[in-house]
Scaffold this motif. Sequence first.
Motif, short mmCIF file in Angstrom:
data_model
loop_
_atom_site.label_atom_id
_atom_site.label_comp_id
_atom_site.label_asym_id
_atom_site.label_seq_id
_atom_site.Cartn_x
_atom_site.Cartn_y
_atom_site.Cartn_z
N SER A 29 0.81 -1.34 0.24
CA SER A 29 -0.41 0.14 0.48
C SER A 29 1.10 1.47 0.40
O SER A 29 2.08 1.77 0.34
CB SER A 29 -0.57 -0.26 1.59
OG SER A 29 0.21 0.26 2.24
N THR A 31 0.18 5.38 0.82
CA THR A 31 -0.31 6.30 1.99
C THR A 31 0.15 7.68 1.53
O THR A 31 0.98 7.91 1.50
CB THR A 31 -0.09 6.46 3.53
OG1 THR A 31 -0.94 4.72 3.85
CG2 THR A 31 -0.89 7.51 3.99
N ARG A 34 -4.39 11.61 4.04
CA ARG A 34 -5.03 10.85 4.94
C ARG A 34 -5.55 9.22 3.73
O ARG A 34 -6.19 9.02 3.95
CB ARG A 34 -6.18 12.18 5.21
CG ARG A 34 -6.16 12.87 5.48
CD ARG A 34 -7.43 13.69 5.88
NE ARG A 34 -8.88 12.94 6.18
CZ ARG A 34 -9.70 13.51 5.92
NH1 ARG A 34 -9.80 15.24 5.94
NH2 ARG A 34 -10.64 12.43 5.14
N ASP A 35 -5.02 10.15 2.91
CA ASP A 35 -5.59 8.80 1.78
C ASP A 35 -4.72 7.54 1.56
O ASP A 35 -3.42 7.33 1.31
CB ASP A 35 -6.04 9.14 0.02
CG ASP A 35 -7.05 10.09 0.39
OD1 ASP A 35 -7.87 10.02 1.04
OD2 ASP A 35 -6.93 11.21 -0.78
N SER A 36 -5.03 6.38 2.00
CA SER A 36 -4.38 4.89 1.27
C SER A 36 -4.64 4.26 0.19
O SER A 36 -5.81 4.19 -0.31
CB SER A 36 -4.40 4.32 2.46
OG SER A 36 -4.03 4.75 3.91
N HIS A 38 -4.38 1.28 -1.29
CA HIS A 38 -3.36 -1.04 -1.34
C HIS A 38 -4.37 -1.56 -3.10
O HIS A 38 -5.41 -1.78 -3.25
CB HIS A 38 -4.40 -1.57 -0.25
CG HIS A 38 -4.31 -1.18 0.78
ND1 HIS A 38 -3.60 -1.23 1.87
CD2 HIS A 38 -4.93 0.48 1.74
CE1 HIS A 38 -3.92 0.04 2.97
NE2 HIS A 38 -4.54 0.26 2.91
N LEU A 60 -8.72 4.25 0.48
CA LEU A 60 -9.49 4.09 2.02
C LEU A 60 -9.11 5.21 2.19
O LEU A 60 -7.61 6.07 2.02
CB LEU A 60 -8.65 2.79 2.95
CG LEU A 60 -9.03 1.51 2.79
CD1 LEU A 60 -8.19 0.47 1.79
CD2 LEU A 60 -9.55 1.28 3.83
N ARG A 61 -10.11 6.76 3.45
CA ARG A 61 -9.75 7.76 3.57
C ARG A 61 -9.48 7.60 5.29
O ARG A 61 -11.06 7.21 5.24
CB ARG A 61 -10.36 8.93 3.00
CG ARG A 61 -10.32 10.01 3.40
CD ARG A 61 -10.66 11.41 3.08
NE ARG A 61 -10.29 11.19 1.75
CZ ARG A 61 -10.41 11.79 -0.16
NH1 ARG A 61 -11.92 11.95 0.32
NH2 ARG A 61 -9.63 11.37 -0.09
N ASP A 62 -8.87 7.36 5.75
CA ASP A 62 -8.98 7.78 7.37
C ASP A 62 -9.66 6.18 7.63
O ASP A 62 -10.19 5.73 8.74
CB ASP A 62 -10.14 8.36 8.15
CG ASP A 62 -9.59 10.65 7.66
OD1 ASP A 62 -8.46 10.07 7.27
OD2 ASP A 62 -10.53 11.39 7.93
N ASP A 63 -8.87 4.60 6.87
CA ASP A 63 -9.41 3.39 7.14
C ASP A 63 -10.87 3.40 6.66
O ASP A 63 -11.19 2.70 7.13
CB ASP A 63 -8.89 3.50 8.43
CG ASP A 63 -7.55 3.06 8.91
OD1 ASP A 63 -6.77 3.02 7.83
OD2 ASP A 63 -7.02 3.64 9.76
N ARG A 64 -11.41 3.80 6.33
CA ARG A 64 -12.68 3.43 5.95
C ARG A 64 -12.92 3.27 4.70
O ARG A 64 -11.91 4.86 3.46
CB ARG A 64 -13.85 4.44 6.09
CG ARG A 64 -13.97 4.72 7.94
CD ARG A 64 -14.49 6.09 7.83
NE ARG A 64 -16.14 5.60 7.52
CZ ARG A 64 -16.85 6.01 7.85
NH1 ARG A 64 -16.71 7.75 7.02
NH2 ARG A 64 -18.39 5.83 6.86
#
Length: 80
Positions: A29, A31, A34-36, A38, A60-64
């Motif tokens: 992944s 980062t 705030r964006d990841s 994967h 994902l943004r903030d793990d969502r």
Amino acid sequence: FGIAVFLVGALLVEALNIQREVALAPGQSLTIGRDSFHLDGVAHHEGPNYTSDRGTVRLLRDDRLVATLHPEKRAYASGG
């Protein structure tokens, strides 16, 4: 005056643009803020007149989960 404003705007957009290419292996992944991103994997697909390698990338943004992206590189059988 209009041409000068256009040129200043175009030069600012190019000067502030940040672009980078990163190679990821499946499962890795990246980062950015705030964006990841994967990379889940890459699969080979056969289309009606092309072959392609299609990736599956989760954003994902903030793990969502925000979106699932499917970038694709195609090679067409016809057209040189």
